[in-house]
Design a protein around this motif. Structure first.
Motif, short mmCIF file in Angstrom:
data_model
loop_
_atom_site.label_atom_id
_atom_site.label_comp_id
_atom_site.label_asym_id
_atom_site.label_seq_id
_atom_site.Cartn_x
_atom_site.Cartn_y
_atom_site.Cartn_z
N MET A 134 -118.52 -27.54 -104.69
CA MET A 134 -118.46 -26.34 -105.17
C MET A 134 -116.78 -26.17 -105.11
SD MET A 134 -119.93 -22.63 -106.38
CE MET A 134 -118.92 -21.75 -106.68
N TRP A 135 -116.26 -26.51 -104.18
CA TRP A 135 -114.75 -25.74 -103.07
C TRP A 135 -114.48 -26.98 -103.69
CZ3 TRP A 135 -112.32 -28.73 -99.67
CH2 TRP A 135 -112.63 -29.74 -99.66
N THR A 136 -114.32 -27.84 -103.98
CA THR A 136 -113.58 -28.92 -104.47
C THR A 136 -112.54 -28.78 -105.72
OG1 THR A 136 -115.12 -30.17 -104.54
CG2 THR A 136 -114.01 -30.87 -102.83
N SER A 137 -113.74 -28.52 -106.87
CA SER A 137 -114.08 -27.90 -108.05
C SER A 137 -113.20 -26.51 -108.47
CB SER A 137 -114.80 -27.54 -108.61
OG SER A 137 -115.99 -26.65 -108.41
N ILE A 138 -113.36 -25.77 -107.19
CA ILE A 138 -112.19 -24.98 -107.41
C ILE A 138 -110.68 -24.91 -107.06
CG2 ILE A 138 -111.58 -22.45 -106.63
CD1 ILE A 138 -115.08 -22.27 -105.85
N LEU A 139 -110.62 -25.86 -105.62
CA LEU A 139 -109.49 -26.25 -105.48
C LEU A 139 -108.87 -27.19 -106.57
CD1 LEU A 139 -107.58 -25.55 -103.74
CD2 LEU A 139 -108.69 -27.60 -101.98
N MET A 140 -109.47 -28.28 -107.29
CA MET A 140 -109.22 -28.51 -108.08
C MET A 140 -108.94 -27.54 -109.35
SD MET A 140 -108.57 -31.74 -107.12
CE MET A 140 -108.29 -32.40 -108.81
N GLY A 141 -109.28 -26.88 -109.54
CA GLY A 141 -109.43 -25.82 -110.86
C GLY A 141 -108.08 -25.03 -110.91
N VAL A 142 -107.41 -24.33 -109.85
CA VAL A 142 -105.99 -24.16 -108.84
C VAL A 142 -104.80 -24.67 -109.03
CG1 VAL A 142 -104.63 -22.95 -107.46
CG2 VAL A 142 -107.43 -21.98 -107.14
N ILE A 143 -105.15 -26.08 -108.65
CA ILE A 143 -103.82 -27.48 -108.90
C ILE A 143 -103.83 -27.28 -110.44
CG2 ILE A 143 -103.46 -29.33 -108.95
CD1 ILE A 143 -104.76 -29.50 -105.74
N ILE A 144 -104.68 -27.60 -111.22
CA ILE A 144 -104.55 -27.64 -112.39
C ILE A 144 -103.87 -26.61 -113.16
CG2 ILE A 144 -106.20 -27.77 -114.83
CD1 ILE A 144 -108.39 -29.79 -113.49
N LEU A 145 -104.42 -25.37 -112.74
CA LEU A 145 -103.67 -23.81 -113.38
C LEU A 145 -102.24 -24.16 -113.26
CD1 LEU A 145 -106.28 -21.25 -112.35
CD2 LEU A 145 -105.50 -21.66 -114.76
N PHE A 146 -101.79 -24.52 -111.96
CA PHE A 146 -100.69 -24.50 -111.57
C PHE A 146 -99.95 -25.97 -112.56
CE2 PHE A 146 -101.45 -23.49 -106.72
CZ PHE A 146 -100.65 -21.75 -106.52
N PHE A 147 -100.50 -26.81 -112.50
CA PHE A 147 -99.54 -28.11 -113.24
C PHE A 147 -99.41 -27.72 -115.19
CE2 PHE A 147 -99.93 -30.34 -109.66
CZ PHE A 147 -97.91 -30.16 -108.63
N PHE A 148 -100.52 -27.07 -115.86
CA PHE A 148 -101.31 -26.94 -116.91
C PHE A 148 -100.94 -25.41 -117.63
CE2 PHE A 148 -103.15 -30.91 -115.55
CZ PHE A 148 -102.48 -31.82 -116.06
N VAL A 149 -100.61 -24.81 -117.21
CA VAL A 149 -100.64 -23.23 -117.75
C VAL A 149 -98.75 -23.00 -117.46
CG1 VAL A 149 -101.19 -20.92 -117.10
CG2 VAL A 149 -102.25 -22.56 -116.61
N PRO A 150 -98.41 -23.62 -118.27
CA PRO A 150 -96.42 -23.26 -118.34
C PRO A 150 -96.55 -21.69 -117.32
CG PRO A 150 -97.56 -23.89 -120.69
CD PRO A 150 -98.45 -23.03 -119.85
#
Length: 75
Positions: free
Chosen positions: A1-17
């Motif tokens: 579960m925590w891995t999906s949260i951390l990956m979501g945060v990383i994706i937010l950093f890179f894909f939300v301008p």
């Protein structure tokens, strides 16, 4: 579960301008490198845990094999 949260945060950093611009617009080049290093280290940390997963029965092993196949196709 925590891995999906951390990956979501990383994706937010890179894909939300907006978030990317907010963080990196006011940061110095050294700060940008530190943030990128932290994100890269988090990615490798997550990868280690995903890679070292062990299946406990035949169904889990079959699911892992299917996910390996799909990740290879997507990659």
């Amino acid at each position: 579960m925590w891995t999906s949260i951390l990956m979501g945060v990383i994706i937010l950093f890179f894909f939300v301008p907006v978030i990317f611009d907010y963080i990196f617009h006011s940061a110095s080049p050294m700060m940008e490198m530190i943030i990128m290093g932290i994100l890269l280290a988090a990615f490798f940390f997550i990868s280690l845990f995903v890679w070292s997963e062990q299946a406990y029965d035949e169904r889990e092993e079959m699911e892992q094999l299917q996910m390996n196949k799909w990740s290879f196709i997507v990659g």
